[in-house]
Design a protein around this motif. Structure first.
Motif, PDB file in Angstrom:
ATOM      1  N   GLU A  57      40.436  34.183  27.666  1.00  0.00           N
ATOM      2  CA  GLU A  57      40.147  34.559  29.042  1.00  0.00           C
ATOM      3  C   GLU A  57      40.497  36.026  29.291  1.00  0.00           C
ATOM      4  O   GLU A  57      41.341  36.611  28.604  1.00  0.00           O
ATOM      5  N   ASN A  59      40.912  38.699  32.827  1.00  0.00           N
ATOM      6  CA  ASN A  59      40.926  38.788  34.298  1.00  0.00           C
ATOM      7  C   ASN A  59      40.723  37.418  34.939  1.00  0.00           C
ATOM      8  O   ASN A  59      40.006  37.282  35.938  1.00  0.00           O
ATOM      9  N   ASN A  61      42.419  35.568  36.800  1.00  0.00           N
ATOM     10  CA  ASN A  61      42.866  35.368  38.182  1.00  0.00           C
ATOM     11  C   ASN A  61      42.060  36.172  39.194  1.00  0.00           C
ATOM     12  O   ASN A  61      42.342  36.123  40.394  1.00  0.00           O
ATOM     13  N   LYS A  63      39.261  36.945  41.683  1.00  0.00           N
ATOM     14  CA  LYS A  63      38.310  36.216  42.523  1.00  0.00           C
ATOM     15  C   LYS A  63      37.193  37.163  42.944  1.00  0.00           C
ATOM     16  O   LYS A  63      37.420  38.343  43.191  1.00  0.00           O
ATOM     17  N   LYS A  65      33.564  37.738  45.432  1.00  0.00           N
ATOM     18  CA  LYS A  65      32.864  37.319  46.638  1.00  0.00           C
ATOM     19  C   LYS A  65      31.446  37.851  46.575  1.00  0.00           C
ATOM     20  O   LYS A  65      31.234  39.043  46.332  1.00  0.00           O
ATOM     21  N   ARG A 358      34.972  39.460  34.061  1.00  0.00           N
ATOM     22  CA  ARG A 358      35.885  38.308  34.013  1.00  0.00           C
ATOM     23  C   ARG A 358      35.386  37.301  32.994  1.00  0.00           C
ATOM     24  O   ARG A 358      34.177  37.131  32.807  1.00  0.00           O
ATOM     25  N   THR A 360      36.390  33.191  31.944  1.00  0.00           N
ATOM     26  CA  THR A 360      37.215  32.008  32.192  1.00  0.00           C
ATOM     27  C   THR A 360      36.735  30.855  31.323  1.00  0.00           C
ATOM     28  O   THR A 360      35.541  30.716  31.056  1.00  0.00           O
ATOM     29  N   LYS A 385      29.011  27.033  44.053  1.00  0.00           N
ATOM     30  CA  LYS A 385      29.403  26.437  42.772  1.00  0.00           C
ATOM     31  C   LYS A 385      28.362  26.711  41.691  1.00  0.00           C
ATOM     32  O   LYS A 385      27.179  26.936  41.977  1.00  0.00           O
ATOM     33  N   ASP A 399      33.727  26.548  40.331  1.00  0.00           N
ATOM     34  CA  ASP A 399      33.841  27.407  41.505  1.00  0.00           C
ATOM     35  C   ASP A 399      33.417  28.831  41.148  1.00  0.00           C
ATOM     36  O   ASP A 399      33.948  29.419  40.197  1.00  0.00           O
ATOM     37  N   ALA A 401      33.821  31.630  42.885  1.00  0.00           N
ATOM     38  CA  ALA A 401      34.822  32.635  43.246  1.00  0.00           C
ATOM     39  C   ALA A 401      35.904  32.776  42.181  1.00  0.00           C
ATOM     40  O   ALA A 401      36.302  33.889  41.820  1.00  0.00           O
ATOM     41  N   THR A 402      36.391  31.644  41.651  1.00  0.00           N
ATOM     42  CA  THR A 402      37.505  31.685  40.706  1.00  0.00           C
ATOM     43  C   THR A 402      37.095  31.507  39.249  1.00  0.00           C
ATOM     44  O   THR A 402      37.854  31.854  38.346  1.00  0.00           O
ATOM     45  N   LYS A 404      36.808  28.633  37.845  1.00  0.00           N
ATOM     46  CA  LYS A 404      37.531  27.464  37.354  1.00  0.00           C
ATOM     47  C   LYS A 404      36.682  26.195  37.512  1.00  0.00           C
ATOM     48  O   LYS A 404      35.947  26.045  38.491  1.00  0.00           O
TER      49      LYS A 404
END
Length: 438
Positions: A57, A59, A61, A63, A65, A358, A360, A385, A399, A401-402, A404
């Protein structure tokens, strides 16, 4: 010159023509990430050494928009292949199921749904084409194959323009139906089977066959108007090729990784760009390239050789290349590219520079043993989503935004195809049915 002296001179000449202890067989290239390394102790050569696949992973964390600007499914969307972000945030309650005969070797192919208003048109095993209305009622079912052809289990590609349904297949047939009735209008045969998306443009349509030839046909009668041949491969890849259209130009990839631009009006070749070294042409069967997508200025795509490209559509030159291992269709929203790697990582990439924003990991809800065989098969973006399908029949809800994974929904025990959102519903194709969610 006597014979003994002649052979002596040859031996002396050959002795002086050594390649040396450390020959450089091919030049290195930053574009295609190929190096030649020689292990002096083992006397072996590593011809292909690519950058390490990203499996961590970055970055995580962070988020993001995104503005509430949703894309619509019009001709621009179809021609660009860019799903964008669709206004859908359903509860994923199953509302209906469209059943059909089980498709043989379903895991190898990528059949797609085509829509006519709220009706679904889909092809099943042995070449049958079905039209369902929004209430899952079968409106018509047509099959225009002989008994011999049915035994070949033809795989169909479909496209419609609201009036006509164009069909191509992997046994070299192409034909057109009335989209409302399913009646046959004309039927033709090609020199080679087809293996690509179909793009309808005004009074013509375009597709690529297994010989890596782009062919343009008349909608009126199916006659070929022009073709562009590109370098073919001895081994046929089952990965479907893709096309995008920008104004009066068509851009397509072939099975060995070349990207080609052609004038739609006359079939004139505008430019061609190889993305793979000629050294690997013989192993092209292992190359899997994602669908091309475009923002009308740039082409974006990736492959399973750990490469993600941005190409200028006017010049056919590279803007950037970054290290992402994925053969899934990416999605562009504003200035962010979304894609999912074969290892289950969600990547966000800056479209202008190619910088990774990012990364994840999406498979964290699966046990480590199951992760080894788990592969993503496609994804689409809703309003909040991401919906990701997998080779194990699970649908992941992520999600945006995150980045995750929120939940995992069981659809089947086998491969399911990329989710498709239409008319505020989400559709997923499995081996013997299309499942509809709201």
């Amino acid at each position: 010159m006597n014979r003994s002296l002649y052979f002596l001179l040859i031996i002396i000449f050959l002795s002086g023509c050594s390649l040396g202890e450390n020959p450089k067989l091919w030049p290195t290239s930053k574009k295609i990430n190929q190096d030649i390394n020689i292990n002096k102790e083992k006397k072996t050569q590593e011809i292909f050494s690519k950058e390490n696949i990203i499996n961590e992973e970055f970055n995580a964390n962070l988020k993001i928009k995104i503005n509430d600007n949703f894309d619509t499914k019009d001709s621009a969307y179809i021609n660009s292949n860019n799903n964008g972000r669709v206004n859908f945030n359903g509860e994923l309650e199953r509302v209906s199921r469209y059943k059909f005969s089980k498709i043989k070797n379903f895991y190898q192919y990528e059949p797609e749904i085509t829509f006519d208003n709220k009706d679904i048109i889909f092809s099943e095993n042995k070449g049958s084409i079905l039209r369902f209305n929004e209430n899952s009622k079968l409106m018509w079912k047509k099959n225009y194959y002989s008994k011999t052809e049915k035994k070949l289990n033809p795989i169909l590609q479909l496209a419609n323009n609201g009036r006509f349904l164009i069909v191509t297949d992997n046994i070299a047939k192409l034909y057109m139906l009335d989209v409302l009735t399913g009646d046959l209008i004309w039927s033709k045969n090609n020199l080679a089977p087809f293996n690509s998306q179909i793009k309808i443009y005004k009074d013509k349509f375009l597709t690529v066959d297994f010989s890596n030839t782009l062919r343009c046909f008349s909608i009126k009668n199916g006659n070929e108007l022009w073709n562009i041949k590109t370098q073919s491969s001895l081994i046929r890849s089952q990965k479907k090729l893709s096309l995008v259209i920008v104004k009066d130009k068509v851009f397509f990839n072939n099975s060995i990784g070349d990207i080609t631009a052609v004038d739609l009006n006359n079939g004139e070749l505008l430019w061609q760009l190889p993305t793979q070294s000629s050294l690997i042409y013989d192993s092209a069967f292992s190359l899997e390239t994602s669908d091309l997508i475009t923002d009308n200025k740039t082409l974006f795509f990736s492959n399973n050789k750990n490469q993600f490209f941005s190409i200028d559509i006017d010049t056919g030159s590279f803007n950037w290349e970054t290290t992402i291992n994925s053969s899934l269709r990416p999605t562009l929203v504003e200035n962010i590219l979304f894609t999912v790697s074969s290892e289950g990582y969600l990547f966000l990439v800056d479209k202008n520079k190619g910088n990774i924003i990012r990364t994840t990991f999406l498979f964290d809800k699966f046990k480590e043993k199951k992760r080894k065989s788990l592969k993503p098969t496609g994804f689409t973006l809703g309003s909040e989503k991401i919906y990701l399908s997998t080779s194990s029949g699970r649908l992941l809800v992520v999600d945006i935004a995150t980045g995750k994974t929120i939940s995992v929904l069981k659809i089947d025990n086998e491969k399911i195809l990329r989710p498709v959102i239409s008319s505020e519903n989400l559709f997923i194709v499995k081996n013997n049915a299309i499942v509809k969610f709201n």
